[in-house]
Design a protein around this motif. Structure first.
Motif, PDB file in Angstrom:
ATOM      1  N   VAL A 232       0.935  -0.908   0.047  1.00 22.81           N
ATOM      2  CA  VAL A 232       0.035  -0.138  -0.018  1.00 22.81           C
ATOM      3  C   VAL A 232       1.075   1.172   0.147  1.00 22.81           C
ATOM      4  O   VAL A 232       1.915   1.154   0.790  1.00 22.81           O
ATOM      5  CB  VAL A 232      -0.969   0.117   1.352  1.00 22.81           C
ATOM      6  N   LEU A 233       0.572   2.199  -0.794  1.00 22.22           N
ATOM      7  CA  LEU A 233       1.044   3.514  -1.008  1.00 22.22           C
ATOM      8  C   LEU A 233       1.361   4.286   0.195  1.00 22.22           C
ATOM      9  O   LEU A 233       0.078   4.690   0.647  1.00 22.22           O
ATOM     10  CB  LEU A 233       0.691   4.161  -2.251  1.00 22.22           C
TER      11      LEU A 233
ATOM     12  N   PRO B   3      -0.758   9.889   1.288  1.00 27.32           N
ATOM     13  CA  PRO B   3      -2.178   9.814   1.036  1.00 27.32           C
ATOM     14  C   PRO B   3      -2.719   9.390   2.616  1.00 27.32           C
ATOM     15  O   PRO B   3      -4.153   9.681   2.602  1.00 27.32           O
ATOM     16  CB  PRO B   3      -2.200   8.549   0.114  1.00 27.32           C
ATOM     17  N   HIS B   4      -2.067   8.964   3.432  1.00 23.95           N
ATOM     18  CA  HIS B   4      -2.784   8.439   4.642  1.00 23.95           C
ATOM     19  C   HIS B   4      -2.728   9.657   5.805  1.00 23.95           C
ATOM     20  O   HIS B   4      -2.863   9.292   6.926  1.00 23.95           O
ATOM     21  CB  HIS B   4      -2.126   7.195   5.341  1.00 23.95           C
ATOM     22  N   ARG B   5      -2.260  10.751   5.198  1.00 24.54           N
ATOM     23  CA  ARG B   5      -2.337  11.941   6.335  1.00 24.54           C
ATOM     24  C   ARG B   5      -1.697  11.776   7.739  1.00 24.54           C
ATOM     25  O   ARG B   5      -0.457  11.390   7.566  1.00 24.54           O
ATOM     26  CB  ARG B   5      -3.669  12.419   6.492  1.00 24.54           C
TER      27      ARG B   5
ATOM     28  N   GLU C 263      -3.618   1.475  11.762  1.00 27.41           N
ATOM     29  CA  GLU C 263      -5.017   2.287  11.837  1.00 27.41           C
ATOM     30  C   GLU C 263      -5.789   1.992  12.913  1.00 27.41           C
ATOM     31  O   GLU C 263      -6.260   2.480  13.942  1.00 27.41           O
ATOM     32  CB  GLU C 263      -5.893   2.183  10.698  1.00 27.41           C
TER      33      GLU C 263
ATOM     34  N   ALA D 298      -4.934   5.125  -3.067  1.00 25.95           N
ATOM     35  CA  ALA D 298      -4.264   4.986  -1.515  1.00 25.95           C
ATOM     36  C   ALA D 298      -5.061   6.022  -0.546  1.00 25.95           C
ATOM     37  O   ALA D 298      -5.351   5.587   0.518  1.00 25.95           O
ATOM     38  CB  ALA D 298      -2.639   5.281  -1.632  1.00 25.95           C
ATOM     39  N   SER D 299      -5.234   7.206  -1.052  1.00 24.51           N
ATOM     40  CA  SER D 299      -6.140   8.055  -0.270  1.00 24.51           C
ATOM     41  C   SER D 299      -7.509   7.552  -0.146  1.00 24.51           C
ATOM     42  O   SER D 299      -8.162   7.738   1.169  1.00 24.51           O
ATOM     43  CB  SER D 299      -6.039   9.342  -1.067  1.00 24.51           C
TER      44      SER D 299
ATOM     45  N   ASN E 252      -7.939   4.890   2.403  1.00 25.02           N
ATOM     46  CA  ASN E 252      -7.451   5.227   3.724  1.00 25.02           C
ATOM     47  C   ASN E 252      -8.346   4.288   4.745  1.00 25.02           C
ATOM     48  O   ASN E 252      -9.534   4.586   4.828  1.00 25.02           O
ATOM     49  CB  ASN E 252      -7.503   6.607   3.920  1.00 25.02           C
ATOM     50  N   PRO E 253      -7.562   3.518   5.505  1.00 23.50           N
ATOM     51  CA  PRO E 253      -8.196   2.521   6.451  1.00 23.50           C
ATOM     52  C   PRO E 253      -9.141   3.555   7.619  1.00 23.50           C
ATOM     53  O   PRO E 253     -10.216   2.973   7.904  1.00 23.50           O
ATOM     54  CB  PRO E 253      -7.322   2.068   7.439  1.00 23.50           C
ATOM     55  N   GLU E 254      -8.789   4.868   7.719  1.00 22.68           N
ATOM     56  CA  GLU E 254      -9.460   5.566   8.632  1.00 22.68           C
ATOM     57  C   GLU E 254     -10.951   5.849   8.155  1.00 22.68           C
ATOM     58  O   GLU E 254     -12.131   5.726   8.491  1.00 22.68           O
ATOM     59  CB  GLU E 254      -8.865   6.941   8.737  1.00 22.68           C
ATOM     60  N   ASP E 255     -10.984   6.150   6.676  1.00 21.40           N
ATOM     61  CA  ASP E 255     -12.296   6.341   5.895  1.00 21.40           C
ATOM     62  C   ASP E 255     -13.049   5.073   5.729  1.00 21.40           C
ATOM     63  O   ASP E 255     -14.228   5.136   5.849  1.00 21.40           O
ATOM     64  CB  ASP E 255     -11.799   6.898   4.682  1.00 21.40           C
TER      65      ASP E 255
ATOM     66  N   ARG F 281     -13.129   2.733   7.789  1.00 22.15           N
ATOM     67  CA  ARG F 281     -13.692   2.643   9.060  1.00 22.15           C
ATOM     68  C   ARG F 281     -15.078   3.223   9.318  1.00 22.15           C
ATOM     69  O   ARG F 281     -16.197   2.496   9.657  1.00 22.15           O
ATOM     70  CB  ARG F 281     -12.779   2.796  10.375  1.00 22.15           C
TER      71      ARG F 281
END
Lengths: 580, 109
Positions: A95-96, A180-182, A225, B57-58, B61-64, B66
């Motif tokens: 994953v990027l 991308p994962h901030r 996460e 990837a954005s 995002n696992p946060e989103d 969820r």
């Protein structure tokens, strides 16, 4: 004159006798014959030359197309394929996590500027976002031959600038780094400066590598996460100042998750404060208190000074010459077995064990886990452990060190050390790179049998008061909690704690280890007005294990067999509970 | 006479090979142009794919995810749902055959 061949032929008078080619040649004069001969020779040379040239070309063609072909590409290069100056950072599943995006930088050549600079500056500032007119003015009136006005232009800004049509403005292809994962992995990834040069974290540690190829980290973005989410909930619930957590593969030292809160969004680096920038996991050094009782016990068993059935008198505070009396937090006020000392986290019992073991052994033992040096990890943010000067090491200090007072290490030091106690006795230096420890030479720190005993003891510490029906109980978690007064500006703050839990699972065959630590959690209603580690860090640690274990495919332990000394200690606890 | 024919054949061959080379050259130039276009398309596609991968990837995002999982009421896996392969029954339990239901029509013959 009649030739031999024409003897039989009859010719009439004045009849022209046809001469054959050879005959013509014979009647030519000598000069002409020589000239013709040399001409023929020249023709032969030229013809021969061309013949050889053709043969060479044919030969070469044959070599290229038939002999040497082997699927080679003889086409001319047609422009380069898409490539960026800085490569990607990926997680363990591809994953990027960080990537570069093509962008445009805007610059000006001030020597070529013609017209009213104030008006030009005004127009340019209007065309761009977040650019001050005065900055543009100073750039276009600068004496330098080249000045950047803005980097990373958006497509709309590019259009606006092109619409202005100023010939002294130039656009350069550039690139910018995006995450991308901030906030999720901010501290480990680190960041780059305006010229895309790594300034912190993995970006700095592998700056050169990232200019040639991608890099794959050991982190798992999903585990990260889950841990992050649990910590955010925990901070809110326990009203803590900050928190940190690590998940590590116990058998190879690969870190699957590393969270340090507060954090920052690496896409907006300018907004981060000093506290947010600080990576508590690798840079912060803390006293972890009672967790060090694990090392004390392991050392006692390893050195054979202490046996598992030994009893230590923890019925009254321990007074040592020239030191404050050592007391227990909610002590049992009775003699305790080694198992009970760990289960009830007895300071008195641990100090007595420490005194029996001796400080020389303790000093050497801590060295095996690298507690005196910075961890040899690639990240630039590495904390230097703090401990009592080795020449001042004595019985009093040793008794304090037995329960984790007087030594500060990073959370990463701690998790790697506890992992080696539980994994069979092998120490692995933590790594953030997938397969980073493949070539590492295994270092044995304790005996395999001692590690087996430690696993049972750690299991007892977590499970003696755990609800047997809770889902986490199925994972046979073993660990230890520790609470220590928090330090602020070099002084202990009354009532402020750093609470930590470290737990490995499943204890029959450990696979992963989790560390959770809170900075100054408060006494809240939900925790019955307690703020020690058992009420916050342990709760979050078990929550994390409950979430990540099914994701990581850890199979629950249907039956747990415990040795007699654990059963005895738990039975004694249950009896005392009934007595109350 | 013979030599004249040879010369003629050579001339024709030379002419033909000239024409062939000429047309081949333009054919190759044309192919090169096409190749150049393909290369530029590939570069453009790679560029777009790179951007899309970052977007993906954005967006994943696992946060989103969820938050989205909550919306579709998805639940996390529980410990009881995972067992070791050895804990599985060796053979699948056979399903007992259904008893044939009595039909009135069956007595018709």
């Amino acid at each position: 004159m009649i030739f031999k061949r024409e003897k039989s032929t009859f010719y009439e008078t004045c009849q022209e006798i046809p001469l054959k080619k050879m005959d013509k040649w014979r009647y030519l004069d000598m000069t002409t014959r020589v000239r013709l001969k040399s001409a023929a020779l020249r023709c032969l040379w030229v013809g021969g030359f061309f013949m050889i040239a053709y043969c060479l070309i044919l030969g070469r063609l044959f070599q290229l197309t038939i002999m040497d072909y082997h699927g080679r590409d003889y086409t001319r290069p047609m422009g380069s394929s898409f490539s960026l100056k800085r490569y990607n950072i990926l997680d363990r599943n591809g994953v990027l996590l960080a990537s570069s995006m093509p962008s445009t930088d805007l610059s000006v050549n001030p020597d070529l500027v013609k017209g009213d600079p104030k008006e030009i500056a005004h127009n340019i500032a209007l065309a761009l976002n977040n650019v001050e007119e005065k900055d543009v003015y100073s750039a276009i009136t600068s004496s330098a031959g080249f000045k950047y006005i803005k980097r990373k232009l958006s497509p709309a800004e590019r259009n606006n600038i092109n619409y202005l049509g100023y010939p002294f403005l130039s656009e350069f292809p550039g690139e910018y780094r995006t995450y991308p994962h901030r906030n999720l992995i901010s501290h480990i990834l680190g960041g780059v400066d305006i010229d895309n040069i790594g300034i912190s974290g993995i970006e700095k540690a592998y700056d050169q590598h990232l200019q040639d190829s991608d890099i794959q980290l050991s982190l798992d973005v999903s585990v990260q996460e889950m841990v992050y989410n649990a910590l955010i909930q925990g901070i809110e619930k326990f009203k803590a100042q900050g928190a940190l957590a690590i998940v590590m593969d116990i058998n190879n030292g690969e870190v699957l998750a590393s969270v340090s809160l507060p954090d920052y969004n690496p896409n907006i680096p300018a907004k981060k404060t000093g506290k947010e920038r600080f990576n508590q996991v690798t840079l912060g050094t803390y006293e972890f208190g009672s967790i060090f009782k694990l090392f004390n016990t392991a050392l006692g068993l390893e050195s054979k000074v202490i046996k598992i059935d030994d009893i230590f008198d923890a019925s009254k505070p321990l007074k040592l010459k020239g030191a404050k009396a050592i007391e227990d937090y909610r002590g049992k006020n009775r003699p305790l077995s080694v198992t009970e000392i760990l289960m009830y986290s007895s300071n008195i019992g641990s100090a007595l064990m420490g005194l029996k073991i001796g400080w020389e052994r303790q000093k050497e033992f801590f060295g095996r886990f690298g507690f005196y040096e910075k961890l040899p990890i690639a990240l630039p943010e590495r904390g230097q452990p703090q401990y009592i000067k080795k020449d001042k090491w004595n019985e009093v200090e040793s008794s304090r060190l037995a329960y984790g007072y007087g030594i500060s290490v990073t959370p990463l030091h701690l998790i790697a050390a506890v992992a080696s106690l539980a994994n069979g006795g092998i120490y692995h230096v933590p790594t953030f790179i997938k397969g980073g420890n493949k070539d590492q030479i295994e270092t044995r720190v304790i005996d395999e049998n001692v590690s087996q005993t430690m696993r049972h003891l750690m299991w007892a510490v977590v499970n003696y008061e755990l609800d047997k029906n809770s889902p986490v109980a199925l994972y046979a978690v073993g660990g230890k909690t520790g609470s220590r007064q928090a330090l602020a500006n070099g002084r202990y703050v009354e009532g402020s704690l750093r609470t930590t839990f470290v737990g490995a699972f499943p204890m029959n065959n450990p696979q992963y280890i989790v560390l959770v630590s809170y900075d100054d959690p408060k006494k809240v209603k939900e925790t019955h007005m307690f703020n020690t580690a058992g009420w916050n860090a342990k709760a979050t640690g078990l929550q994390i294990i409950g979430e990540i274990a099914p994701y990581l495919g850890v199979i629950p332990v249907p039956e747990w067999k415990q040795p007699a000394y654990i059963t005895r200690a738990i039975d004694r606890y249950n009896e005392s509970k009934k007595g109350h | 006479m013979k030599q004249r024919y040879v010369n003629l054949i050579c001339f024709v061959l030379a002419l033909l090979s000239g024409i062939l080379t000429f047309s081949l050259k333009y054919h190759v130039l044309d192919k090169e142009k096409q190749l150049k276009k393909i290369y530029s398309d590939i570069t453009q596609n790679q560029k777009e794919m790179h951007g899309l991968k970052t977007d993906w990837a954005s967006l994943t995002n696992p946060e989103d995810l969820r938050i989205q999982a909550k919306q579709i009421r998805a639940k996390p896996i529980r410990a009881e749902q995972i067992i070791h392969i050895h804990q599985l029954a060796e053979k699948p339990v056979p399903i007992p055959p259904k008893k044939p239901e009595f039909k009135e029509d069956d007595n018709d013959f």
